[in-house]
Write an enzyme that holds these catalytic residues in place. Structure first.
Site, PDB file in Angstrom:
ATOM      1  N   LEU A  65       0.837  -1.206   0.000  1.00  9.12           N
ATOM      2  CA  LEU A  65       0.000   0.000   0.000  1.00  9.12           C
ATOM      3  C   LEU A  65       0.870   1.254   0.000  1.00  9.12           C
ATOM      4  CD1 LEU A  65      -2.468  -1.471   2.608  1.00  9.12           C
ATOM      5  CD2 LEU A  65      -3.016  -0.921   0.220  1.00  9.12           C
ATOM      6  N   PRO A  66       0.274   2.413  -0.354  1.00  6.31           N
ATOM      7  CA  PRO A  66       1.105   3.606  -0.509  1.00  6.31           C
ATOM      8  C   PRO A  66       1.850   4.045   0.761  1.00  6.31           C
ATOM      9  CG  PRO A  66      -1.037   3.944  -1.554  1.00  6.31           C
ATOM     10  CD  PRO A  66      -1.108   2.645  -0.812  1.00  6.31           C
ATOM     11  N   THR A  96       6.338   0.739   2.052  1.00 12.36           N
ATOM     12  CA  THR A  96       7.365   1.497   2.766  1.00 12.36           C
ATOM     13  C   THR A  96       6.646   2.456   3.711  1.00 12.36           C
ATOM     14  OG1 THR A  96       8.799   1.402   0.828  1.00 12.36           O
ATOM     15  CG2 THR A  96       9.361   3.011   2.524  1.00 12.36           C
ATOM     16  N   LYS A 171      15.312   0.122   4.878  1.00 11.01           N
ATOM     17  CA  LYS A 171      14.749   0.560   3.589  1.00 11.01           C
ATOM     18  C   LYS A 171      14.839   2.085   3.445  1.00 11.01           C
ATOM     19  CE  LYS A 171      12.013   1.118   0.028  1.00 11.01           C
ATOM     20  NZ  LYS A 171      12.500   0.944  -1.336  1.00 11.01           N
ATOM     21  N   LYS A 246       7.499  11.151   0.270  1.00  9.92           N
ATOM     22  CA  LYS A 246       7.049  10.492   1.513  1.00  9.92           C
ATOM     23  C   LYS A 246       8.222   9.798   2.202  1.00  9.92           C
ATOM     24  CE  LYS A 246       6.024   6.378   1.140  1.00  9.92           C
ATOM     25  NZ  LYS A 246       5.740   4.977   0.972  1.00  9.92           N
TER      26      LYS A 246
HETATM   27  P1  NAD Z   1       0.820   2.631  -6.270  1.00  9.39           P
HETATM   28  O1  NAD Z   1       0.210   3.925  -5.879  1.00  9.39           O
HETATM   29  O2  NAD Z   1       1.095   2.328  -7.699  1.00  9.39           O
HETATM   30  O3  NAD Z   1      -0.114   1.414  -5.710  1.00  9.39           O
HETATM   31  C1  NAD Z   1      -0.796   1.421  -4.497  1.00  9.39           C
HETATM   32  C2  NAD Z   1      -2.077   0.620  -4.671  1.00  9.39           C
HETATM   33  O4  NAD Z   1      -2.746   0.510  -3.390  1.00  9.39           O
HETATM   34  C3  NAD Z   1      -3.086   1.269  -5.634  1.00  9.39           C
HETATM   35  O5  NAD Z   1      -3.479   0.336  -6.621  1.00  9.39           O
HETATM   36  C4  NAD Z   1      -4.257   1.670  -4.724  1.00  9.39           C
HETATM   37  O6  NAD Z   1      -5.517   1.613  -5.371  1.00  9.39           O
HETATM   38  C5  NAD Z   1      -4.144   0.632  -3.621  1.00  9.39           C
HETATM   39  N1  NAD Z   1      -4.799   1.000  -2.370  1.00  9.39           N
HETATM   40  C6  NAD Z   1      -4.717   2.164  -1.683  1.00  9.39           C
HETATM   41  N2  NAD Z   1      -5.438   2.097  -0.544  1.00  9.39           N
HETATM   42  C7  NAD Z   1      -6.001   0.855  -0.526  1.00  9.39           C
HETATM   43  C8  NAD Z   1      -6.859   0.180   0.389  1.00  9.39           C
HETATM   44  N3  NAD Z   1      -7.292   0.772   1.498  1.00  9.39           N
HETATM   45  N4  NAD Z   1      -7.225  -1.077   0.099  1.00  9.39           N
HETATM   46  C9  NAD Z   1      -6.788  -1.687  -1.037  1.00  9.39           C
HETATM   47  N5  NAD Z   1      -5.980  -1.094  -1.947  1.00  9.39           N
HETATM   48  C10 NAD Z   1      -5.600   0.156  -1.680  1.00  9.39           C
HETATM   49  O7  NAD Z   1       2.145   2.477  -5.377  1.00  9.39           O
HETATM   50  P2  NAD Z   1       3.407   1.529  -5.658  1.00  9.39           P
HETATM   51  O8  NAD Z   1       4.387   2.242  -6.541  1.00  9.39           O
HETATM   52  O9  NAD Z   1       2.930   0.166  -6.024  1.00  9.39           O
HETATM   53  O10 NAD Z   1       4.073   1.512  -4.190  1.00  9.39           O
HETATM   54  C11 NAD Z   1       3.511   0.775  -3.117  1.00  9.39           C
HETATM   55  C12 NAD Z   1       4.484   0.837  -1.948  1.00  9.39           C
HETATM   56  O11 NAD Z   1       5.755   0.300  -2.346  1.00  9.39           O
HETATM   57  C13 NAD Z   1       4.759   2.264  -1.435  1.00  9.39           C
HETATM   58  O12 NAD Z   1       4.873   2.238  -0.031  1.00  9.39           O
HETATM   59  C14 NAD Z   1       6.087   2.613  -2.097  1.00  9.39           C
HETATM   60  O13 NAD Z   1       6.805   3.584  -1.335  1.00  9.39           O
HETATM   61  C15 NAD Z   1       6.776   1.261  -2.120  1.00  9.39           C
HETATM   62  N6  NAD Z   1       7.781   1.067  -3.176  1.00  9.39           N
HETATM   63  C16 NAD Z   1       7.545   1.461  -4.462  1.00  9.39           C
HETATM   64  C17 NAD Z   1       8.536   1.250  -5.440  1.00  9.39           C
HETATM   65  C18 NAD Z   1       8.336   1.662  -6.876  1.00  9.39           C
HETATM   66  O14 NAD Z   1       9.323   1.639  -7.639  1.00  9.39           O
HETATM   67  N7  NAD Z   1       7.125   2.026  -7.301  1.00  9.39           N
HETATM   68  C19 NAD Z   1       9.736   0.621  -5.093  1.00  9.39           C
HETATM   69  C20 NAD Z   1       9.937   0.193  -3.779  1.00  9.39           C
HETATM   70  C21 NAD Z   1       8.943   0.422  -2.832  1.00  9.39           C
END
Ligand code: NAD
Length: 298
Positions: A65-66, A96, A171, A246
């Site tokens: 999740l975000p 994260t 991380k 964030k």
């Molecule tokens: P994203 O915004 O693409 O995806 C998040 C998903 O969570 C969305 O599909 C959203 O609809 C869903 N969501 C939000 N609230 C929800 C709820 N209450 N119930 C169900 N679903 C819900 O984000 P992302 O890029 O996939 O990143 C996710 C996490 O991973 C973050 O914490 C980010 O910091 C971390 N991260 C991202 C990357 C990257 O390269 N994108 C790399 C490492 C870590």
């Protein structure tokens, strides 16, 4: 084969859930975005009408999740999953988030008889798709061992950083360093361009020299230098500027708490805040390159 619920099918969670399916796990998916769910059911996942029904019958629950507030609300909020998961369920949160929230969620779930590890990842969307992510785990040894066969379907390197919350600290140290490397690589490439060099040639030279780093190897921020990365796709997909912002907020909170000096991280935080404020929050974090690019044009 385990019965797994996967919550959060965004840029990272979508391909991670997909790799669990490829490893023959029985996966039930949930996301607030129906299109994301449809993509995974098309690959063989089950879906559910609600978050609460999505965890019925699962041995393992994974969330991607975000931010902290989403994780807290999913597990501990009104009608949160703490009231719906079976005892002994292994909960793996790969979002994260701040270490204190990870500890609070872990402790509330442990009180209710469940097991919890924080397992944030490194490796980006490319790593999520290829199943080569690095998992950085905080939790009990036994829970780490139980999670390993599941995590290995999505990642290559699996580290045990310490107790619950330690994965998040490691991380956030990594991402603070990544932000500094991305800004530094961007300003170096722009200076090369300003002085008449081809950025592809400058990148090749730095790749073989002492300035070599992950952003040059895997995620070049200058459009046209590398194929298949966000800079060559209008900075779409990848890791959003607002997510890096964030993470830098989490890093600065951590530094304040531990009394650590982090001047480079603080500068990167200011630059990412500026860049987000200029309307780039939803673009990939390598678009920070344009901050230097535009400065010159102005
Ligand atoms: P994203 O915004 O693409 O995806 C998040 C998903 O969570 C969305 O599909 C959203 O609809 C869903 N969501 C939000 N609230 C929800 C709820 N209450 N119930 C169900 N679903 C819900 O984000 P992302 O890029 O996939 O990143 C996710 C996490 O991973 C973050 O914490 C980010 O910091 C971390 N991260 C991202 C990357 C990257 O390269 N994108 C790399 C490492 C870590």
């Amino acid at each position: 084969m385990a019965t797994i619920t996967f919550i959060g099918l965004g840029n990272m969670g979508g391909p991670m859930a997909s790799n669990l399916l490829k490893a023959d796990h029985d996966v039930c998916v949930f996301d607030l975005n129906p299109a994301a769910v449809k993509e995974l059911t098309g690959q063989g996942a089950r879906s559910a009408d609600s978050l609460q029904s999505a965890v019925k019958g699962s041995d393992v629950v994974i969330s991607m999740l975000p931010a902290s507030k989403h994780v807290k609300s999913v597990y501990l909020g009104e009608d949160g999953l703490v009231h719906h998961m079976a005892k002994n369920t292994l909960v793996i949160d790969s979002s994260t988030i701040d270490a204190d929230t990870a500890k609070a969620v872990g402790s509330a779930l442990a009180d209710a008889g469940m097991r919890f590890i924080d397992a944030p990842v490194s490796g980006g969307v490319g790593g999520a798709k290829a199943g080569t992510l690095t998992f950085i785990v905080g939790g009990e040894h036994a829970d780490f061992a139980a999670a390993q066969p599941i995590l290995s379907a999505m990642g290559q390197n699996i580290f045990h950083a310490g107790g619950v919350g330690a994965g998040q600290i490691a991380k956030i140290c990594n991402n603070m360093l990544l932000s500094v490397l991305m800004v530094g690589t961007s300003e170096a490439l722009q200076m090369a361009i300003d002085n008449g060099l081809d950025p592809a040639v400058a990148s090749d030279i730095m790749l073989q020299s002492s300035g070599c780093n992950w952003t040059l190897q895997k995620y070049n921020p200058c459009p046209g230098v590398m194929e298949g990365v966000p800079s060559s796709n209008g900075y779409q997909g990848g890791f959003m500027v607002d997510l890096m912002k964030k993470d830098l907020g989490l890093a600065m909170d951590t530094a304040k708490h531990s009394g650590s000096a982090t001047p480079m991280g603080a500068l990167a935080q200011s630059l990412y805040t500026l860049h987000s404020g200029q309307g780039n929050g939803k673009r990939d974090f390598s678009s920070i390159f344009e901050l230097f690019n535009h400065t010159k044009e102005d």
